[in-house]
Design a protein around this motif. Sequence first.
Motif, PDB file in Angstrom:
ATOM      1  N   ARG A  18     -17.867 -19.228   1.590  1.00 48.50           N
ATOM      2  CA  ARG A  18     -18.205 -18.075   2.436  1.00 48.50           C
ATOM      3  C   ARG A  18     -16.946 -17.592   3.143  1.00 48.50           C
ATOM      4  O   ARG A  18     -16.100 -18.400   3.565  1.00 48.50           O
ATOM      5  CB  ARG A  18     -19.246 -18.478   3.465  1.00 48.50           C
ATOM      6  CG  ARG A  18     -20.532 -18.999   2.855  1.00 48.50           C
ATOM      7  CD  ARG A  18     -21.453 -17.901   2.447  1.00 48.50           C
ATOM      8  NE  ARG A  18     -22.028 -17.250   3.610  1.00 48.50           N
ATOM      9  CZ  ARG A  18     -22.551 -16.020   3.609  1.00 48.50           C
ATOM     10  NH1 ARG A  18     -22.532 -15.313   2.500  1.00 48.50           N
ATOM     11  NH2 ARG A  18     -23.093 -15.516   4.700  1.00 48.50           N
ATOM     12  N   VAL A  19     -16.825 -16.272   3.282  1.00 49.21           N
ATOM     13  CA  VAL A  19     -15.665 -15.686   3.946  1.00 49.21           C
ATOM     14  C   VAL A  19     -16.113 -14.607   4.926  1.00 49.21           C
ATOM     15  O   VAL A  19     -17.236 -14.100   4.856  1.00 49.21           O
ATOM     16  CB  VAL A  19     -14.674 -15.072   2.921  1.00 49.21           C
ATOM     17  CG1 VAL A  19     -14.049 -16.147   2.063  1.00 49.21           C
ATOM     18  CG2 VAL A  19     -15.365 -14.010   2.067  1.00 49.21           C
ATOM     19  N   SER A  20     -15.200 -14.283   5.825  1.00 45.89           N
ATOM     20  CA  SER A  20     -15.408 -13.189   6.765  1.00 45.89           C
ATOM     21  C   SER A  20     -14.341 -12.143   6.514  1.00 45.89           C
ATOM     22  O   SER A  20     -13.159 -12.476   6.327  1.00 45.89           O
ATOM     23  CB  SER A  20     -15.315 -13.702   8.208  1.00 45.89           C
ATOM     24  OG  SER A  20     -15.454 -12.641   9.124  1.00 45.89           O
ATOM     25  N   ARG A  25     -19.900 -10.717   6.475  1.00 49.24           N
ATOM     26  CA  ARG A  25     -19.962 -11.967   5.746  1.00 49.24           C
ATOM     27  C   ARG A  25     -20.127 -11.710   4.246  1.00 49.24           C
ATOM     28  O   ARG A  25     -20.827 -10.775   3.830  1.00 49.24           O
ATOM     29  CB  ARG A  25     -21.126 -12.819   6.238  1.00 49.24           C
ATOM     30  CG  ARG A  25     -21.014 -13.244   7.698  1.00 49.24           C
ATOM     31  CD  ARG A  25     -19.945 -14.310   7.861  1.00 49.24           C
ATOM     32  NE  ARG A  25     -19.987 -14.937   9.175  1.00 49.24           N
ATOM     33  CZ  ARG A  25     -19.207 -14.602  10.193  1.00 49.24           C
ATOM     34  NH1 ARG A  25     -18.323 -13.626  10.053  1.00 49.24           N
ATOM     35  NH2 ARG A  25     -19.286 -15.251  11.348  1.00 49.24           N
ATOM     36  N   ALA A  26     -19.485 -12.572   3.446  1.00 46.66           N
ATOM     37  CA  ALA A  26     -19.572 -12.435   1.988  1.00 46.66           C
ATOM     38  C   ALA A  26     -19.386 -13.804   1.355  1.00 46.66           C
ATOM     39  O   ALA A  26     -18.949 -14.760   1.995  1.00 46.66           O
ATOM     40  CB  ALA A  26     -18.514 -11.463   1.478  1.00 46.66           C
ATOM     41  N   GLU A  45     -19.335 -11.047  -3.001  1.00 47.48           N
ATOM     42  CA  GLU A  45     -20.670 -10.456  -2.897  1.00 47.48           C
ATOM     43  C   GLU A  45     -21.040 -10.415  -1.420  1.00 47.48           C
ATOM     44  O   GLU A  45     -21.123 -11.453  -0.759  1.00 47.48           O
ATOM     45  CB  GLU A  45     -21.701 -11.261  -3.669  1.00 47.48           C
ATOM     46  CG  GLU A  45     -23.104 -10.661  -3.576  1.00 47.48           C
ATOM     47  CD  GLU A  45     -24.125 -11.415  -4.402  1.00 47.48           C
ATOM     48  OE1 GLU A  45     -25.276 -10.924  -4.485  1.00 47.48           O
ATOM     49  OE2 GLU A  45     -23.798 -12.477  -4.954  1.00 47.48           O
ATOM     50  N   TRP A  46     -21.247  -9.212  -0.900  1.00 46.56           N
ATOM     51  CA  TRP A  46     -21.498  -9.031   0.523  1.00 46.56           C
ATOM     52  C   TRP A  46     -22.941  -9.393   0.891  1.00 46.56           C
ATOM     53  O   TRP A  46     -23.862  -9.135   0.117  1.00 46.56           O
ATOM     54  CB  TRP A  46     -21.235  -7.577   0.937  1.00 46.56           C
ATOM     55  CG  TRP A  46     -19.834  -7.120   0.688  1.00 46.56           C
ATOM     56  CD1 TRP A  46     -19.390  -6.399  -0.379  1.00 46.56           C
ATOM     57  CD2 TRP A  46     -18.695  -7.370   1.511  1.00 46.56           C
ATOM     58  NE1 TRP A  46     -18.048  -6.167  -0.273  1.00 46.56           N
ATOM     59  CE2 TRP A  46     -17.592  -6.748   0.880  1.00 46.56           C
ATOM     60  CE3 TRP A  46     -18.500  -8.045   2.714  1.00 46.56           C
ATOM     61  CZ2 TRP A  46     -16.308  -6.796   1.419  1.00 46.56           C
ATOM     62  CZ3 TRP A  46     -17.226  -8.085   3.256  1.00 46.56           C
ATOM     63  CH2 TRP A  46     -16.151  -7.477   2.613  1.00 46.56           C
ATOM     64  N   ASP A  47     -23.116  -9.973   2.077  1.00 49.00           N
ATOM     65  CA  ASP A  47     -24.478 -10.174   2.594  1.00 49.00           C
ATOM     66  C   ASP A  47     -25.174  -8.843   2.776  1.00 49.00           C
ATOM     67  O   ASP A  47     -26.372  -8.710   2.518  1.00 49.00           O
ATOM     68  CB  ASP A  47     -24.429 -10.915   3.935  1.00 49.00           C
ATOM     69  CG  ASP A  47     -24.022 -12.365   3.778  1.00 49.00           C
ATOM     70  OD1 ASP A  47     -23.685 -12.770   2.655  1.00 49.00           O
ATOM     71  OD2 ASP A  47     -24.039 -13.095   4.791  1.00 49.00           O
ATOM     72  N   ASN A  48     -24.420  -7.854   3.229  1.00 46.53           N
ATOM     73  CA  ASN A  48     -24.928  -6.490   3.374  1.00 46.53           C
ATOM     74  C   ASN A  48     -24.467  -5.680   2.176  1.00 46.53           C
ATOM     75  O   ASN A  48     -23.295  -5.286   2.099  1.00 46.53           O
ATOM     76  CB  ASN A  48     -24.402  -5.870   4.669  1.00 46.53           C
ATOM     77  CG  ASN A  48     -24.818  -4.411   4.823  1.00 46.53           C
ATOM     78  OD1 ASN A  48     -25.684  -3.921   4.096  1.00 46.53           O
ATOM     79  ND2 ASN A  48     -24.191  -3.703   5.754  1.00 46.53           N
ATOM     80  N   ALA A  78      -5.506 -11.831   1.739  1.00 44.50           N
ATOM     81  CA  ALA A  78      -5.014 -11.622   3.104  1.00 44.50           C
ATOM     82  C   ALA A  78      -6.036 -10.942   3.999  1.00 44.50           C
ATOM     83  O   ALA A  78      -5.925 -10.981   5.226  1.00 44.50           O
ATOM     84  CB  ALA A  78      -3.725 -10.802   3.066  1.00 44.50           C
ATOM     85  N   LYS A  79      -7.036 -10.318   3.395  1.00 46.05           N
ATOM     86  CA  LYS A  79      -8.044  -9.585   4.160  1.00 46.05           C
ATOM     87  C   LYS A  79      -9.169 -10.476   4.677  1.00 46.05           C
ATOM     88  O   LYS A  79      -9.971 -10.041   5.501  1.00 46.05           O
ATOM     89  CB  LYS A  79      -8.655  -8.478   3.292  1.00 46.05           C
ATOM     90  CG  LYS A  79      -7.705  -7.366   2.921  1.00 46.05           C
ATOM     91  CD  LYS A  79      -7.454  -6.436   4.087  1.00 46.05           C
ATOM     92  CE  LYS A  79      -6.667  -5.215   3.653  1.00 46.05           C
ATOM     93  NZ  LYS A  79      -6.406  -4.310   4.800  1.00 46.05           N
ATOM     94  N   VAL A  80      -9.257 -11.704   4.155  1.00 48.83           N
ATOM     95  CA  VAL A  80     -10.410 -12.539   4.499  1.00 48.83           C
ATOM     96  C   VAL A  80      -9.962 -13.792   5.244  1.00 48.83           C
ATOM     97  O   VAL A  80      -8.795 -14.173   5.211  1.00 48.83           O
ATOM     98  CB  VAL A  80     -11.210 -12.956   3.238  1.00 48.83           C
ATOM     99  CG1 VAL A  80     -11.555 -11.747   2.396  1.00 48.83           C
ATOM    100  CG2 VAL A  80     -10.449 -13.980   2.409  1.00 48.83           C
ATOM    101  N   THR A  81     -10.932 -14.404   5.897  1.00 55.01           N
ATOM    102  CA  THR A  81     -10.721 -15.720   6.480  1.00 55.01           C
ATOM    103  C   THR A  81     -11.787 -16.665   5.948  1.00 55.01           C
ATOM    104  O   THR A  81     -12.946 -16.274   5.789  1.00 55.01           O
ATOM    105  CB  THR A  81     -10.768 -15.678   8.014  1.00 55.01           C
ATOM    106  OG1 THR A  81     -10.700 -17.025   8.517  1.00 55.01           O
ATOM    107  CG2 THR A  81     -12.058 -15.065   8.524  1.00 55.01           C
ATOM    108  N   PHE A  82     -11.367 -17.905   5.660  1.00 55.53           N
ATOM    109  CA  PHE A  82     -12.292 -18.919   5.182  1.00 55.53           C
ATOM    110  C   PHE A  82     -12.834 -19.769   6.328  1.00 55.53           C
ATOM    111  O   PHE A  82     -13.613 -20.692   6.093  1.00 55.53           O
ATOM    112  CB  PHE A  82     -11.596 -19.815   4.151  1.00 55.53           C
ATOM    113  CG  PHE A  82     -11.448 -19.170   2.806  1.00 55.53           C
ATOM    114  CD1 PHE A  82     -12.388 -19.358   1.805  1.00 55.53           C
ATOM    115  CD2 PHE A  82     -10.355 -18.355   2.531  1.00 55.53           C
ATOM    116  CE1 PHE A  82     -12.251 -18.764   0.561  1.00 55.53           C
ATOM    117  CE2 PHE A  82     -10.210 -17.754   1.282  1.00 55.53           C
ATOM    118  CZ  PHE A  82     -11.163 -17.954   0.298  1.00 55.53           C
TER     119      PHE A  82
END
Length: 520
Positions: A18-20, A25-26, A45-48, A78-82
């Motif tokens: 999962r990432v932010s 969330r995705a 794959e996005w939650d929304n 670089a766009k996401v955080t784990f």
Amino acid sequence: MGSEGTELEVPVNAVGRRVSCDGERATVRYVGPVPPTSGLWLGVEWDNPERGKHDGSHNGVQYFTCSHPTGGSFVRPAKVTFGVDFLTAVQQVYLIDPEAVLSENVSVSCRKLDWAGVKERSFQKLQSVVLSGFEVNGPGAAGEIRKTLYNVCWLDLSGTLLSRWEDVAAITEQLVKLEGLQLHRNRLTLPSEPSVHSQAFCNLKTLALNQCQLTWPQILKCAPMWPQLEELILEANNITELQRPEGVLQSLKSLNLANNPLVEDTLLSISALNRLEKLNLSTTGISVIGFEDAAPGQKTVMFPALTSLNLNNNNITEWFVVDELAKLSSLVRFSCQGNRLLSKDGNPNTARQMVIAKLEQLVFLNNCTIIFDERRGAELDYIKMFGEEWLKAGGPGQPNADFIKQHPCYQKLIDKYGAPDESELKKPQPFALKNQLIKITFLFPNDSDRKPIEKKLPASMDVQKVKGLLHRMLKVPAADLKLSYKTSKKAGVEFDIDNDQKTLQFFSVEDGDQVLVRWS
């Protein structure tokens, strides 16, 4: 898709994590190149799904799949955080302003928790941890949670970056006093061997899993992990068909299935939960519940411990559904607001009276206590309301089967109050304003100079509004007014009108009656 973006190190096991990203969330579904661009991409794959652009394909190549046709995107690492481990998140949250955080009231499953009685406020004394919306991704170093947070009883991990039940279990197994757990808005893959993790949840009593996209078979697969669970909250998931819980969830006392599109034909599958006391089926689309194992007026063996049932905002229109609920042996609290249960006169107060009369054990209806006078009035009115049908169906002898099926409570009410006189019978009227207006003569015993006043008022008008009308006519404060009434059917008897919240109809005030108005 652009080609820019600084590449950061991506975890080896990134797929499924999962990432932010920009507060959304995705779940990572792909890691690798996406020609003709250069560099590394994450397919998520996005939650929304409204946040996405496609179904996981680009230029005719399918890199991953999504449950929604526009639920996917490619983003640079670089766009996401784990996220961070559990203890790091606790330190980040609770060390920012520990006094402010620890003094907050915490609500878990409608229960308020606070720090009353805790003299030393430290991680070791912490009884509840709330990390809702924080980027928790796992337990961290083995055994560290147990050393630091051994007094935690309540934990909120809603909307985190946890991706597996195994990670949740790795956290909770170190919280040996844990009784309540909230996991709303998470996407957790199912464990391969659920029973292996039962020790991690061995003291868990309350579990909340709202908006987790879970099905009932998935819940049953996970259930061996929760051997002592008493309260399960599953609002707004993907629960449709219910199956019988064989050997699991047998300690459950409260089940909330609100806002799930249930298949009503499968509802009785959960009647095998013999200890279930509270069931919430609001906004589930159901229209019928029936217990064919019991005849009209008898008790079913299903749901033997059920005391509270919520059927708000459903599609119930038929009164036989209420008759079926009368078969439940322990039901004392019932809510049915937002359904089209109508009486013949269209008056919601009459419909309430009918529910009360049909459910003899009921103590609370729509969160309001049924007082003795209200029950007595409802049952007497029910006798009058259907007395003519009763007489036509056979009356004091043996009413025919159709009448008994439609009014299984009627004979009990006759046994309780006696048969109605023909003069008392209420003939049903179609719903129309003219049928709701009754002529009332107001008399003023304490003011002999004041002439009687005739008014036509709705039978559904509550006493408080009647007093408001009299206040405008008499210029006497409504709070000082005391009302009673006389009827030609009971000559010489004066009946008190002593509840401002009830209607004229509730007190059986009818066309032609006299209302006596006194004030101090």
